[in-house]
Enzyme design. Structure first.
Site, PDB file in Angstrom:
ATOM      1  N   HIS A 348      32.552  28.754  46.127  1.00  0.00           N
ATOM      2  CA  HIS A 348      32.586  29.185  44.723  1.00  0.00           C
ATOM      3  C   HIS A 348      33.940  29.644  44.231  1.00  0.00           C
ATOM      4  O   HIS A 348      34.059  30.015  43.063  1.00  0.00           O
ATOM      5  CB  HIS A 348      31.605  30.339  44.507  1.00  0.00           C
ATOM      6  CG  HIS A 348      30.188  29.901  44.405  1.00  0.00           C
ATOM      7  ND1 HIS A 348      29.617  29.554  43.206  1.00  0.00           N
ATOM      8  CD2 HIS A 348      29.236  29.726  45.337  1.00  0.00           C
ATOM      9  CE1 HIS A 348      28.361  29.203  43.411  1.00  0.00           C
ATOM     10  NE2 HIS A 348      28.103  29.291  44.702  1.00  0.00           N
ATOM     11  N   LYS A 534      32.325  37.655  30.197  1.00  0.00           N
ATOM     12  CA  LYS A 534      32.428  37.286  31.613  1.00  0.00           C
ATOM     13  C   LYS A 534      33.000  38.484  32.345  1.00  0.00           C
ATOM     14  O   LYS A 534      33.461  39.423  31.721  1.00  0.00           O
ATOM     15  CB  LYS A 534      33.336  36.068  31.788  1.00  0.00           C
ATOM     16  CG  LYS A 534      34.676  36.207  31.050  1.00  0.00           C
ATOM     17  CD  LYS A 534      35.504  34.931  31.077  1.00  0.00           C
ATOM     18  CE  LYS A 534      34.997  33.843  30.177  1.00  0.00           C
ATOM     19  NZ  LYS A 534      34.481  32.666  30.895  1.00  0.00           N
ATOM     20  N   ARG A 535      32.977  38.455  33.671  1.00  0.00           N
ATOM     21  CA  ARG A 535      33.588  39.554  34.387  1.00  0.00           C
ATOM     22  C   ARG A 535      35.067  39.691  34.010  1.00  0.00           C
ATOM     23  O   ARG A 535      35.721  38.715  33.655  1.00  0.00           O
ATOM     24  CB  ARG A 535      33.461  39.343  35.894  1.00  0.00           C
ATOM     25  CG  ARG A 535      32.101  39.733  36.427  1.00  0.00           C
ATOM     26  CD  ARG A 535      31.792  41.200  36.190  1.00  0.00           C
ATOM     27  NE  ARG A 535      32.515  42.040  37.119  1.00  0.00           N
ATOM     28  CZ  ARG A 535      32.012  42.503  38.257  1.00  0.00           C
ATOM     29  NH1 ARG A 535      30.760  42.211  38.596  1.00  0.00           N
ATOM     30  NH2 ARG A 535      32.727  43.253  39.062  1.00  0.00           N
ATOM     31  N   LYS A 540      40.911  35.329  34.558  1.00  0.00           N
ATOM     32  CA  LYS A 540      40.150  34.898  33.378  1.00  0.00           C
ATOM     33  C   LYS A 540      40.910  35.196  32.081  1.00  0.00           C
ATOM     34  O   LYS A 540      40.545  34.723  31.015  1.00  0.00           O
ATOM     35  CB  LYS A 540      38.779  35.567  33.356  1.00  0.00           C
ATOM     36  CG  LYS A 540      37.848  35.107  34.486  1.00  0.00           C
ATOM     37  CD  LYS A 540      36.506  35.847  34.431  1.00  0.00           C
ATOM     38  CE  LYS A 540      35.580  35.510  35.587  1.00  0.00           C
ATOM     39  NZ  LYS A 540      34.744  34.314  35.349  1.00  0.00           N
ATOM     40  N   THR A 642      30.046  29.112  33.777  1.00  0.00           N
ATOM     41  CA  THR A 642      28.746  28.702  33.232  1.00  0.00           C
ATOM     42  C   THR A 642      28.523  29.286  31.844  1.00  0.00           C
ATOM     43  O   THR A 642      27.720  28.752  31.091  1.00  0.00           O
ATOM     44  CB  THR A 642      27.574  29.122  34.155  1.00  0.00           C
ATOM     45  OG1 THR A 642      27.750  30.481  34.541  1.00  0.00           O
ATOM     46  CG2 THR A 642      27.501  28.232  35.381  1.00  0.00           C
ATOM     47  N   LYS A 646      26.536  27.707  28.456  1.00  0.00           N
ATOM     48  CA  LYS A 646      25.549  28.398  27.614  1.00  0.00           C
ATOM     49  C   LYS A 646      26.002  28.405  26.160  1.00  0.00           C
ATOM     50  O   LYS A 646      25.217  28.166  25.237  1.00  0.00           O
ATOM     51  CB  LYS A 646      25.377  29.850  28.079  1.00  0.00           C
ATOM     52  CG  LYS A 646      24.896  30.029  29.497  1.00  0.00           C
ATOM     53  CD  LYS A 646      25.078  31.495  29.941  1.00  0.00           C
ATOM     54  CE  LYS A 646      25.019  31.628  31.440  1.00  0.00           C
ATOM     55  NZ  LYS A 646      25.546  32.936  31.911  1.00  0.00           N
TER      56      LYS A 646
HETATM   57  C1  LIG Z   1      26.579  33.219  32.680  1.00  0.00           C
HETATM   58  C2  LIG Z   1      26.909  34.600  33.074  1.00  0.00           C
HETATM   59  C3  LIG Z   1      28.093  34.878  33.757  1.00  0.00           C
HETATM   60  C4  LIG Z   1      29.114  33.821  34.102  1.00  0.00           C
HETATM   61  O1  LIG Z   1      30.111  33.781  33.106  1.00  0.00           O
HETATM   62  P1  LIG Z   1      31.466  32.959  33.342  1.00  0.00           P
HETATM   63  O2  LIG Z   1      32.118  32.970  32.000  1.00  0.00           O
HETATM   64  O3  LIG Z   1      31.080  31.607  33.758  1.00  0.00           O
HETATM   65  O4  LIG Z   1      32.242  33.708  34.354  1.00  0.00           O
HETATM   66  C5  LIG Z   1      28.372  36.188  34.096  1.00  0.00           C
HETATM   67  N1  LIG Z   1      27.523  37.176  33.782  1.00  0.00           N
HETATM   68  C6  LIG Z   1      26.377  36.947  33.110  1.00  0.00           C
HETATM   69  C7  LIG Z   1      25.489  38.084  32.786  1.00  0.00           C
HETATM   70  C8  LIG Z   1      26.031  35.651  32.741  1.00  0.00           C
HETATM   71  O5  LIG Z   1      24.877  35.436  32.097  1.00  0.00           O
END
Ligand SMILES: *Cc1c(COP(=O)(O)O)cnc(C)c1O
Length: 812
Positions: A348, A534-535, A540, A642, A646
């Protein structure tokens, strides 16, 4: 399933009364939710039982997805929906003058994961069940989930997340299926009279692993799979040996907390204990279950696939070897053949600091028998590899290196399949991170681009969009995601575009109300909603976003009367508690928000909203209201992403570097329908290789950039301690590890293009529609189909006319 409203109302009243011994009218939201959840679980239970029995009766091959993290989100709505009961439940409750939405909010959101990796695991559980495949989850039932984030004076503080406080209605404690897990002590091998080497243990710490099972409900196909989460307890027969509460701590703490480090390697003994605990309990229960199938042990790989989600569960390899050799008395060669064919591994991340390495001494002391087996795997690997590939490759790929156990190497050597999570990421694994392994085992490497479940992220999170799509193209796309492409046919249809704009506006109004409620900030729903959720991590690049906002602010201050497209910048992000720099970025964004949101020169032109405690439930509120999806990681660093998928599926336009799955998003929707900027991964690699990057030069040569960076330290942003300086130093004086300054100019340029397009609402809606219509390939249903075909070799167990069916994959 079939339940009438009348029947539901009656059963709900009974359920409530039997639990609380008073009438539902007096119940609190938590109590009403608990009663409703248990009733829904009751409806689930017969399918759960029948699914399990069907798998055994037909000796179906089972997938076990081992993951240290699951991030399922609230389950009431999605379970009721997948069962086909959501409308009945809503109607029944409203007859009782109760609001489903209100009760649903009373459910705790189990934060048993950090971010994308855990959420992926949960999307996969949903898709496995919805495809009617026998897929089980295996993980840890952490008593405390990821910390609850609060801001105090703009600083992140972490509070415990006691998600089990009001009980968890979805889980079933299964005392019949407990396992014993041993730690520490001494082990020696003794030959018995049949010539087998039998291990003897003394002075081990014995921990009882108790499984809590949670149903994973498939979408309208009567399939209910199992997510098994383990909890550590003192074995009943040893209770008398523990005299004080303190003595029980070493056992209880094993499943007490989730490690809040999203990517940094946490070098703690307890973490290794957690990993082995989950792995050992999981493998033991698999082998026990396998016996019900009555087939020879050499056929284990025909009936069992174990997936290793990142390296955290990589001890599956030596643990399965241990059980096959020590308990099933197979030879090493037989055991290895089975283990290697059973296991597969997903990588990952390419972040060096996230690649797990355990000190050999620690492993030896905590897991003496497992360490012996790892040593033997390593010796045999070296023996086989050295004569064929020579010294360099052999030592680069060995499991034991410089006093550590390299977990990625263990996972690759012990698995028949190794995959990355987006095309670019898999290429980087093959050409860089796992290059030597690619030379040894090219046939093991494959790509499986991540996916998301449209059920949670579109059907449920965005019901109005779902209704619009249904109206235009019918409901087939829900069972056959590729049908979504039919929606493309409406790109020039005025009525559809207007309705799409209306849906987005409604979602934005709802989010604006929520922002008012929880943050006290008034935002204009007509402004452009720009979202980065995101985190928080330097790679990022939330700080690139920050620099651009600061740039905007300075422009507005310089000329308040010019024409600006109003924007609301929305953030949600937790920083690992020990990640100082990430927390400093949070503080600077929060302080800038205070400045901007209260400046009368700015008004609606610019607002900043940083939500507290980002998680699945918050994501479900934000994503349907997003206009722009910020995916601005330094190219090569984000394995897949991801949230990008979404947001796309909900009609946001992507503003992105060519990183992770952003590249595939671009390929599907077309370059003209998103905003691409910044260095390519190739350019990043070149810059790193020739060490020519000079951040200070960029600072000095670009006056706009200099202005922005100077504002970090000039006192422009109120209430900072040294956080502005910290950012400035990292970006200018310590040469900007993630090339933020290098990408700044092209980012600002792309942001200006975003404004220009937003002025043409019709064109914006058209591109938004094309994004929605092109998002089907990112359905986790397809991702799982590819895992099932290529890696696990499992198939659907439901009839073709039941549930989701993937006739034609929307391939490229
Ligand atoms: C989808 C999701 C992530 C992943 O986000 P990325 O932008 O792909 O790092 C992290 N936290 C939550 C709660 C999510 O639903």
């Amino acid at each position: 399933m079939e339940v009438t409203v009348k029947q539901f109302v009656k059963e709900f009243k009974q359920q409530f009364q039997s639990m609380y011994a008073y009438s539902y009218e007096e119940g609190s939201n938590e109590q009403l939710y608990n009663a409703l959840g248990l009733l829904v679980k009751n409806y689930i239970s017969s399918y759960w039982k029948e699914t399990r029995e069907k798998y055994i009766k037909n000796s179906v091959k089972q997938v076990y997805y081992f993951s240290m993290e699951f991030l399922p989100g609230r389950q009431l709505r999605s379970n009721a929906y997948n069962l086909g009961l959501l409308d009945v439940v809503k109607e029944g409750l409203s007859e009782l003058e109760l609001s489903f939405d209100q009760l649903a909010e009373a459910e705790a959101d189990p934060a048993l994961g950090n971010g994308g990796l855990g959420r992926l695991a949960s999307c996969f559980m949903d898709s496995l069940a919805s495809l009617g495949m026998a897929g089980n989850g295996n993980g840890i039932r952490y008593q405390y989930g990821l910390f609850r984030q609060k801001f105090v004076d703009g600083y992140q503080v972490e509070l415990p997340e006691n998600w089990l406080r009001y009980r968890n209605v979805w889980e079933t404690r299964n005392d019949k299926s407990t396992c014993m897990v041993r730690f520490g002590g001494n082990v020696w091998l003794e030959e018995n009279h049949q010539g087998h080497l039998v291990p003897h243990y003394e002075n081990t710490l014995n921990v009882l692993a108790v499984p809590y099972d949670t149903p994973m409900v498939g979408y309208r196909n009567d399939t209910v799979n199992n997510l098994r989460l383990w909890s550590a307890e003192i074995p009943v027969e040893e209770e008398a040996n523990y005299h004080t509460i303190e003595e029980t701590e070493p056992i209880k703490e094993i499943t007490q907390v989730l490690y809040p480090d999203d990517s940094n390697y946490e070098g703690r003994l307890l973490r290794l204990k957690q990993e082995y605990f989950m792995v050992s309990a999981g493998v033991q229960s698999i082998i026990r279950h396998f016996r019900k199938y009555n087939v020879p042990r050499k056929n284990i790989p025909d009936k069992v696939a174990i997936h290793i989600n990142d390296t955290h569960p990589a001890l599956v390899v030596p643990e399965l070897m241990r059980i096959l050799i020590d308990e099933e008395h197979l030879s090493w060669e037989q055991a290895w053949e089975i283990t290697f064919k059973t296991c597969s591994y997903t990588n990952h991340t390419i972040l060096r600091e996230a690649l797990e390495k355990w000190p050999i001494d620690m492993m030896k002391e905590l897991l003496p028998r497992i360490y012996m087996i790892i040593e033997e795997i390593n010796n045999r690997f070296v023996e086989n590899t050295l004569p064929l590939y020579g010294e360099r490759i052999t030592w680069q790929t060995a499991i034991l290196q410089n006093g550590v156990v390299n977990m990625a190497h263990l996972a690759v050597i012990g698995s028949h399949s190794v995959n990355g999570v987006a095309k670019l990421h898999t290429d980087i694994l093959m050409n860089d991170v796992l290059k030597d392994f690619f030379e040894l085992y090219p046939e093991r490497f494959n790509n499986k681009t991540n996916g998301i479940t449209q059920r949670r992220w579109v059907h449920l999170a965005n019901p109005e969009l779902t209704k619009l799509i249904d109206e235009k193209i019918g409901e087939n796309w829900k069972l056959t995601p590729s049908e979504l492409k039919v929606f493309k046919g409406f790109e020039k249809d005025k009525d559809t575009l207007n309705k799409l704009t209306d849906v987005k506006l409604k979602n934005k109004k709802r989010l604006a109300d929520y922002i008012k409620e929880v943050k006290g900030i008034t935002v204009d729903p007509n402004a452009l909603f720009d979202v980065q959720i995101k985190r928080l991590h330097a790679y990022k690049r939330q700080h690139l976003n920050l620099l651009h906002i600061l740039h905007r602010y300075l422009e507005i201050k310089a000329d308040p009367s010019a024409d600006y497209v109003p924007r609301v910048f929305i953030f949600g992000a937790k920083a690992a508690p020990s990640y100082h720099y990430a927390k400093q970025i949070i503080k600077v964004i929060n302080s800038l928000a205070d400045l901007v949101n209260n400046d009368p020169d700015v008004g609606d032109k610019l607002k900043i909203v940083f939500f507290e405690n980002y998680g699945v439930s918050l994501a479900e509120k934000i994503i349907p209201a997003a206009d722009i999806s910020e995916q601005i990681s330094l190219a090569s660093m984000e394995a897949s992403g991801t949230s990008n998928m979404k947001l796309m599926a909900n009609g946001a336009l992507t503003l992105a570097t060519l990183d992770g799955a952003n590249i595939e998003i671009k390929d599907f929707v077309g370059e003209e329908n998103l905003f691409v900027f910044g260095l390519s991964s190739k350019e990043v690699y070149e810059l790193k290789a020739n060490q020519s990057y000079q951040a200070r030069e960029l600072y000095e040569s670009n006056p706009k950039l200099k202005n922005v960076l100077d504002a970090l330290t000039s006192g422009t942003i109120p209430n900072l301690q040294d956080e502005g300086y910290a950012l400035f130093d990292s970006l200018v004086n310590f040469n900007d590890e993630y090339f933020v300054l290098k990408d700044f100019a092209s980012y600002v340029e792309a942001q200006n293009k975003v404004d220009d397009l937003y002025k043409d609402q019709n064109e914006w809606a058209r591109k938004s529609l094309l994004n929605i219509a092109s998002s089907a390939p990112f359905s986790a249903d397809y991702t799982i189909q590819r895992y099932a075909d290529d890696i696990w070799k499992v198939r659907s167990c439901v009839e073709e006319d039941e549930g989701v069916h993937l006739v034609d994959e929307p391939l490229y």
